[in-house]
Design a protein around this motif. Structure first.
Motif, PDB file in Angstrom:
ATOM      1  N   VAL A 197     -23.232  50.240  15.728  1.00 33.13           N
ATOM      2  CA  VAL A 197     -22.469  49.017  15.989  1.00 33.13           C
ATOM      3  C   VAL A 197     -21.563  49.249  17.204  1.00 33.13           C
ATOM      4  N   LYS A 198     -21.453  48.237  18.074  1.00 35.91           N
ATOM      5  CA  LYS A 198     -20.604  48.347  19.249  1.00 35.91           C
ATOM      6  C   LYS A 198     -19.153  48.549  18.834  1.00 35.91           C
ATOM      7  N   ARG A 199     -18.411  49.299  19.659  1.00 32.85           N
ATOM      8  CA  ARG A 199     -17.035  49.652  19.334  1.00 32.85           C
ATOM      9  C   ARG A 199     -16.164  48.426  19.043  1.00 32.85           C
ATOM     10  N   ALA A 200     -16.246  47.419  19.887  1.00 31.45           N
ATOM     11  CA  ALA A 200     -15.400  46.237  19.698  1.00 31.45           C
ATOM     12  C   ALA A 200     -15.708  45.544  18.376  1.00 31.45           C
ATOM     13  N   ASP A 201     -16.993  45.412  18.057  1.00 29.87           N
ATOM     14  CA  ASP A 201     -17.390  44.768  16.805  1.00 29.87           C
ATOM     15  C   ASP A 201     -16.978  45.612  15.605  1.00 29.87           C
ATOM     16  N   ALA A 202     -17.185  46.924  15.713  1.00 29.49           N
ATOM     17  CA  ALA A 202     -16.828  47.821  14.618  1.00 29.49           C
ATOM     18  C   ALA A 202     -15.320  47.810  14.377  1.00 29.49           C
ATOM     19  N   THR A 203     -14.546  47.768  15.449  1.00 31.69           N
ATOM     20  CA  THR A 203     -13.088  47.764  15.319  1.00 31.69           C
ATOM     21  C   THR A 203     -12.596  46.472  14.676  1.00 31.69           C
ATOM     22  N   ALA A 204     -13.166  45.349  15.083  1.00 32.28           N
ATOM     23  CA  ALA A 204     -12.774  44.065  14.501  1.00 32.28           C
ATOM     24  C   ALA A 204     -13.104  44.019  13.010  1.00 32.28           C
ATOM     25  N   HIS A 205     -14.288  44.522  12.668  1.00 32.20           N
ATOM     26  CA  HIS A 205     -14.701  44.546  11.261  1.00 32.20           C
ATOM     27  C   HIS A 205     -13.794  45.486  10.456  1.00 32.20           C
ATOM     28  N   ALA A 206     -13.464  46.626  11.036  1.00 31.29           N
ATOM     29  CA  ALA A 206     -12.583  47.581  10.375  1.00 31.29           C
ATOM     30  C   ALA A 206     -11.212  46.975  10.142  1.00 31.29           C
ATOM     31  N   ALA A 207     -10.694  46.289  11.122  1.00 30.95           N
ATOM     32  CA  ALA A 207      -9.372  45.665  10.988  1.00 30.95           C
ATOM     33  C   ALA A 207      -9.361  44.612   9.890  1.00 30.95           C
ATOM     34  N   SER A 208     -10.472  43.892   9.744  1.00 28.50           N
ATOM     35  CA  SER A 208     -10.536  42.876   8.691  1.00 28.50           C
ATOM     36  C   SER A 208     -10.534  43.516   7.305  1.00 28.50           C
ATOM     37  N   TRP A 209     -11.205  44.659   7.162  1.00 30.60           N
ATOM     38  CA  TRP A 209     -11.196  45.362   5.882  1.00 30.60           C
ATOM     39  C   TRP A 209      -9.810  45.940   5.588  1.00 30.60           C
ATOM     40  N   LEU A 210      -9.155  46.485   6.596  1.00 28.57           N
ATOM     41  CA  LEU A 210      -7.803  47.022   6.386  1.00 28.57           C
ATOM     42  C   LEU A 210      -6.848  45.911   5.962  1.00 28.57           C
ATOM     43  N   ALA A 211      -6.969  44.759   6.594  1.00 25.41           N
ATOM     44  CA  ALA A 211      -6.121  43.633   6.223  1.00 25.41           C
ATOM     45  C   ALA A 211      -6.394  43.187   4.785  1.00 25.41           C
ATOM     46  N   ALA A 212      -7.668  43.140   4.421  1.00 28.70           N
ATOM     47  CA  ALA A 212      -8.037  42.726   3.067  1.00 28.70           C
ATOM     48  C   ALA A 212      -7.493  43.681   2.010  1.00 28.70           C
ATOM     49  N   LEU A 213      -7.288  44.929   2.409  1.00 23.40           N
ATOM     50  CA  LEU A 213      -6.792  45.940   1.474  1.00 23.40           C
ATOM     51  C   LEU A 213      -5.285  46.171   1.619  1.00 23.40           C
ATOM     52  N   GLY A 214      -4.611  45.221   2.255  1.00 23.39           N
ATOM     53  CA  GLY A 214      -3.159  45.271   2.317  1.00 23.39           C
ATOM     54  C   GLY A 214      -2.581  46.156   3.390  1.00 23.39           C
ATOM     55  N   LEU A 215      -3.365  46.489   4.421  1.00 22.13           N
ATOM     56  CA  LEU A 215      -2.905  47.398   5.471  1.00 22.13           C
ATOM     57  C   LEU A 215      -2.789  46.714   6.829  1.00 22.13           C
TER      58      LEU A 215
END
Length: 231
Positions: free
Chosen positions: A118-136
């Motif tokens: 996965v491209k870095r920008a896409d992976a980072t955006a997806h990662a940030a959404s998971w962190l937000a969903a988990l209260g981070l």
């Protein structure tokens, strides 16, 4: 069964004269949470490692039925194929998280997707959404040493989910946490797995953690001695 995601049959594993697994049969159903409990040396961690394709059994089979794609018998795969399966279809959460301290929270989570192309920008955006969903939310750029133990475990949970894993394996995920933080981490782990229609397999010594799962499997001397649906 049609709803099984993992089926183990007649598993044995020995280390020298020590029999870690002595003929284990176990079916994990899609969407359930299973806790494996047992005393130290009972074989529970070896069982998790065999089910996850980290180690191969001496005898027996482990069959994986993905949500999409071709079923696989783990012992019949090459090491490269098992490694790819672990990267793409399985997620892992360990007691110490095994996060990379030099990376930020979002980089740790994004790395799992980037390894899979996965491209870095896409992976980072997806990662940030998971962190937000988990209260981070707002902690994306903190390094692991700047997080509490519970926060670091939630980063590990986000990493395990980033690739859309069918099945998450958690080995003592709350073992180093106090009771309140342990409860919070289990809330996050269950929400992100069975709460999303995925499957969770937890090795734990904590009966409170096990009670949160839909089924508890007890292991002793390398054998399953009971398997009961939680009340």
């Amino acid at each position: 069964m049609n709803d099984s995601v993992l089926e183990a049959r007649s598993l044995t594993k020995s280390y020298g004269s020590t029999r870690a697994l002595a003929g284990v049969d176990l079916t994990i159903h899609r969407g359930e949470s299973v806790a494996i409990m047992g005393a130290s040396g009972s074989g529970k961690t070896t069982l998790l490692h065999v089910l996850a394709g980290i180690i191969t059994p001496d005898t027996g089979t482990v069959s994986f039925q993905p949500s999409t794609g071709t079923p696989a018998e783990l012992a019949g795969l090459s090491e490269a194929a098992r490694s790819r399966l672990r990267r793409e279809r399985f997620g892992f959460v360990f007691q110490q998280g095994l996060l990379i301290p030099e990376l930020t929270a979002v980089e740790n989570v994004a790395l799992a997707s980037m390894i899979n192309g996965v491209k870095r920008a896409d992976a980072t955006a997806h990662a940030a959404s998971w962190l937000a969903a988990l209260g981070l939310a707002g902690m994306e750029d903190r390094r692991i040493g700047e997080l509490s133990g519970g926060q670091a475990q939630r980063v590990a949970i986000a990493r395990a989910q980033a690739t859309g894993a069918d099945l998450v394996f958690a080995d003592e995920p709350t073992g180093a946490l106090d009771s309140q933080t342990s409860q919070e981490v289990m809330n996050a782990l269950l929400w992100s797995t069975t709460g999303q229609g995925r499957t969770l397999l937890v090795v734990t010594h904590d009966p409170d953690v096990a009670a949160r799962c839909s089924r508890v499997v007890a292991v002793r001397d390398g054998r399953i001695i009971s398997s009961a649906v939680s009340a």
